[in-house]
Scaffold this active site. Structure first.
Site, PDB file in Angstrom:
ATOM      1  N   CYS A  31       0.846  -1.194   0.000  1.00  0.00           N
ATOM      2  CA  CYS A  31       0.000   0.000   0.000  1.00  0.00           C
ATOM      3  C   CYS A  31       0.875   1.235   0.000  1.00  0.00           C
ATOM      4  O   CYS A  31       2.033   1.192   0.418  1.00  0.00           O
ATOM      5  CB  CYS A  31      -0.863   0.031   1.241  1.00  0.00           C
ATOM      6  SG  CYS A  31      -1.981  -1.350   1.284  1.00  0.00           S
ATOM      7  N   TYR A 170      -5.424 -13.205  -4.495  1.00  0.00           N
ATOM      8  CA  TYR A 170      -4.879 -12.785  -3.208  1.00  0.00           C
ATOM      9  C   TYR A 170      -5.684 -13.381  -2.052  1.00  0.00           C
ATOM     10  O   TYR A 170      -6.875 -13.112  -1.923  1.00  0.00           O
ATOM     11  CB  TYR A 170      -4.900 -11.249  -3.188  1.00  0.00           C
ATOM     12  CG  TYR A 170      -4.449 -10.534  -1.933  1.00  0.00           C
ATOM     13  CD1 TYR A 170      -3.566 -11.098  -1.029  1.00  0.00           C
ATOM     14  CD2 TYR A 170      -4.904  -9.243  -1.684  1.00  0.00           C
ATOM     15  CE1 TYR A 170      -3.159 -10.408   0.100  1.00  0.00           C
ATOM     16  CE2 TYR A 170      -4.502  -8.531  -0.556  1.00  0.00           C
ATOM     17  CZ  TYR A 170      -3.633  -9.125   0.330  1.00  0.00           C
ATOM     18  OH  TYR A 170      -3.234  -8.443   1.444  1.00  0.00           O
ATOM     19  N   HIS A 173      -3.318 -11.783   4.669  1.00  0.00           N
ATOM     20  CA  HIS A 173      -3.448 -10.649   5.595  1.00  0.00           C
ATOM     21  C   HIS A 173      -4.807 -10.565   6.271  1.00  0.00           C
ATOM     22  O   HIS A 173      -5.158  -9.546   6.832  1.00  0.00           O
ATOM     23  CB  HIS A 173      -3.127  -9.328   4.873  1.00  0.00           C
ATOM     24  CG  HIS A 173      -1.707  -9.286   4.372  1.00  0.00           C
ATOM     25  ND1 HIS A 173      -1.379  -9.128   3.058  1.00  0.00           N
ATOM     26  CD2 HIS A 173      -0.546  -9.423   5.035  1.00  0.00           C
ATOM     27  CE1 HIS A 173      -0.060  -9.164   2.918  1.00  0.00           C
ATOM     28  NE2 HIS A 173       0.465  -9.354   4.114  1.00  0.00           N
ATOM     29  N   ASP A 266       2.789  -9.805   9.337  1.00  0.00           N
ATOM     30  CA  ASP A 266       3.618  -9.784   8.131  1.00  0.00           C
ATOM     31  C   ASP A 266       4.606  -8.611   8.197  1.00  0.00           C
ATOM     32  O   ASP A 266       5.794  -8.779   7.923  1.00  0.00           O
ATOM     33  CB  ASP A 266       2.697  -9.660   6.903  1.00  0.00           C
ATOM     34  CG  ASP A 266       3.469  -9.674   5.598  1.00  0.00           C
ATOM     35  OD1 ASP A 266       4.602 -10.173   5.586  1.00  0.00           O
ATOM     36  OD2 ASP A 266       2.938  -9.176   4.588  1.00  0.00           O
TER      37      ASP A 266
END
Ligand code: ADP
Ligand code: SF4
Length: 693
Positions: A31, A170, A173, A266
């Protein structure tokens, strides 16, 4: 021709399905607070990574449909073909630099609140959405699942049309619907999408196969997958279902991008995880199971570790988000054997904080990050000097060091004077506290370059007075004299000093970092700053054996650290150490061995014993030297020339270390620059297009 070096293995070409990466450096999706709202800034930032040698440069998460609307967070968007031109800016810019462009398609399920689109969020079963907001996600019917697959397929086609080379599915997360289907915590369905691991993996398999079918002729399909949630038996574990998923899907994707979940796990900070490669124990099995190339992350900055990971067949690609932010030219520096020049990530997550706050990315180590388009800054290049003017930088904290380094890069002669016997200022001080040792890299990296530079004179133990500066005769002065923590309790919650503080021993963070001896018995830390430092000091002093009560007007310890994904770890660590936490309270009085607090909601008063109080409330800029210079330079009989004085860093505006570095960098760039040009750069904005007629 370049000489062979021991890092050559990192520069081998690797095939990913139908495309080939020029080396093993892979900027994984991250991001950046730019997304669909700032496409030119985004493209320029990604292009710099490609220029720096990364073989693959990825987007951040890219919403595939209005039912995955992350507003007000600013991510990428591919809701329809009108979003293609903005993404095309990035693929063109990345391709121009010889890298592959990857896009991370995402449907965020119940993590997307859909505040802009007002669509009902989607989830495997009915459930509350992922932010505190009284709204629920709707259980997906079979036809919703069909729709989702269709949206994903269409988005993949649009991604190909936008010029991407690698398209992601994806499941990581804890942020995406494919992962929500995978986790029994979220998926209690009883149809063919729930129950057994095979059933819970069904949606991912369909998405992977359909994406390949749609665009696999020209694009590679990557699968980003969280192998472990670091929750032990309460979540997915790498040696159980994590491995099971890799076995089930082994060679379907063209590339495995493997991580741990959630985002806070992460992207761990060095404060709580010092080790580079901390994800290796979880992901190392993946290459044993699949024939496909594997990329993994872990704040890799050491080329030797990178080589060893490739040679030990743990990964094919060195994945990086933060190391690529901190040093976009990391691959090139390794290729050219300029290892000492690598600007190592310090693991502070200031980059993360900007995304969480919805503003363009910034970085403590790399002040040009996020400024590539807006200000036209390049991490490795800077305008050469305009004249032979000599410069003096006073203070060698992060602002002074950065300013001196950039002035020297420009070719100016720099005199750097530091009052103490060591360079580093607050970085040196703060890095002595528990968990912050890696922050010293901010100093080390700059000191190394200053020492290499032939046009810098460094003076230690030189607390300069205004008279001395004038005697020096250098007219261009940068004052980076920093700030000091207040000793009177004035801060965010109260603009009045705490009464009767003289009755107790009062310390500030500066005293703690200077090693001032604390008395025996209970110590109160008062955090009205609500940033990171009070929590660090509490951890530090408690580890040193002190009995700590942490008083804060906030509801939780160090609320700001939620932006750096650390807050839960901070509070857990203090609780585990037996630190008493008194939240929602201000200190209204001090007396001998006791302080009086007041609940911010009810006004209820309470006494807490303490033998010393550490006030972490507010800082005051050190401006004495500045005032003195102003006074002397305006008295004509003493001084008949014009001083060009610029106050920078914490002396100008106390803030983060990142702010101080940025301020030093800005001042060096703007020195002797045409002011209209630097102002223009500041105001370069991406403005919504309006129809004209
Ligand atoms: P910043 O974050 O803005 O860089 P710091 O507080 O980290 O600020 O650093 C300020 C540095 O300036 C400290 O190392 C301090 O010792 C030094 N300093 C302050 N006043 C003077 C002075 N008059 N002469 C030389 N150095 C000074
Ligand atoms: Fe690393 Fe901090 Fe820069 Fe993020 S902001 S890349 S964590 S140095």
């Amino acid at each position: 021709m370049l000489k062979a070096n021991r890092y050559d293995v990192l520069f081998e070409r690797v095939s990913i399905g139908p495309v080939t990466a020029r080396n093993r450096f892979y900027q994984v999706p991250h991001c950046c607070g730019m997304g669909h709202l700032r496409p030119q800034a985004h493209a320029a930032m990604r292009a710099i990574k490609a220029e720096g040698g990364w073989a693959v440069v990825s987007t951040e998460e890219t919403e595939i449909h209005p039912s995955s609307d992350l507003s007000p967070s600013t991510e990428q968007r591919l809701w329809d073909e009108k979003d293609i031109p903005a993404l095309r800016l990035m693929t063109d810019a990345v391709h121009d630099q010889g890298a592959l462009a990857a896009i991370e398609l995402v449907h965020c399920g119940h993590h997307a609140p859909n505040l802009l689109s007002r669509m009902p969020p989607l989830a495997p079963v009915n459930m509350a959405i992922d932010i505190p907001y009284p709204k629920q996600a709707r259980a997906m019917s079979k036809s919703d699942i069909k729709d989702l697959r269709c949206w994903h397929r269409t988005a993949a086609r649009r991604a190909k049309d936008a010029g991407f080379d690698i398209v992601y599915v994806y499941a990581g997360h804890k942020l995406t619907l494919p992962q929500h289907f995978l986790l029994p915590e979220f998926n209690t369905r009883t149809d063919e999408y729930g129950g057994s691991l095979e059933n819970r993996t069904r949606l991912i398999r369909e998405l992977l196969e359909e994406t390949k079918e749609e665009i696999g002729d020209r694009c590679a399909v990557a699968f980003r997958f969280a192998v472990d949630e670091l929750k032990g038996g309460d979540g997915m574990q790498a040696h159980e279902e994590g491995r099971g998923v890799v076995e089930l899907l082994a060679d379907i994707p063209d590339l495995w991008d493997v991580v741990v979940s959630d985002w806070a796990n992460d992207s761990q900070t060095t404060r709580f995880q010092m080790d580079e490669g901390y994800q290796v124990p979880y992901i190392k099995f993946v290459k044993e199971v699949t024939q496909r190339p594997v990329v993994a992350v872990g704040r890799f900055t050491s080329p030797d570790l990178m080589v060893s990971l490739v040679n030990r067949k743990i990964v094919d690609f060195i994945g990086a988000a933060r190391p690529s932010i901190s040093d976009p030219f990391l691959p090139m520096k390794i290729r050219d054997n300029r290892i000492d020049e690598i600007r190592e990530c310090i693991g502070c997550n200031i980059c993360v904080s900007s995304d969480v706050l919805g503003v363009p990315i910034r970085c403590t180590q790399n002040p040009t990050m996020g400024e590539e388009w807006r200000r036209g800054w390049h991490p490795e290049k800077i305008e050469p000097n305009i004249t032979d003017a000599a410069t003096l930088v006073v203070g060698a904290g992060p602002a002074g060091l950065e300013c001196a380094m950039q002035l020297a890069r420009r070719g100016y002669h720099v005199t750097l004077a530091e009052a103490t016997g060591e360079l580093g200022g607050r970085v040196l001080q703060e890095s002595g506290l528990k968990g912050l040792a890696a922050w010293l890299r901010v100093r080390d990296n700059r000191v190394y370059e200053l020492q290499q530079s032939g046009n810098v004179d460094i003076f230690l133990n030189s607390p300069l007075s205004a008279e001395q500066i004038i005697e020096f005769g250098i007219e261009n002065i940068f004052l980076a004299t920093g700030s000091r923590w207040r000793r009177d309790g004035i801060g965010r919650s109260s603009r009045r000093a705490i009464p009767k503080l003289e009755a107790t021993q009062v310390l500030t963070p500066n005293d703690i970092m200077d090693g001032t001896q604390l008395p025996e018995g209970p110590i109160v830390i008062y955090d009205d700053d609500q940033g990171y430092l009070a929590g660090v000091i509490a951890d530090h002093l408690s580890t040193a054996g002190h009995e700590i009560t942490f008083v804060t007007p906030a509801s939780v310890v160090s609320p700001w650290t939620s932006y750096t994904l650390e807050q839960e770890r901070v509070q857990r660590s203090l609780i585990m150490q037996g630190v008493k936490i008194l939240a929602n309270a201000t200190i209204i009085n001090a007396a001998t061995s006791v302080i009086e607090t007041c609940c911010v909601f009810s006004g209820e008063r309470k006494e807490t014993s303490c033998n010393a109080i550490v006030l972490v409330t507010e800082r005051e800029p050190n401006l004495t030297l500045h005032s003195e210079l102003n006074r002397i330079s305006s008295s004509e009989e003493k001084w008949d020339s014009t001083l060009n004085v610029k106050v920078i860093g914490d002396a100008f505006m106390p803030g983060l270390i990142a702010d101080a570095v940025f301020s030093g960098h800005l001042a060096a760039r703007n020195f002797e620059a045409d002011p209209t040009r630097s102002d223009l750069a500041f105001y370069r904005r991406e403005i919504p297009w309006l129809p004209t007629g």
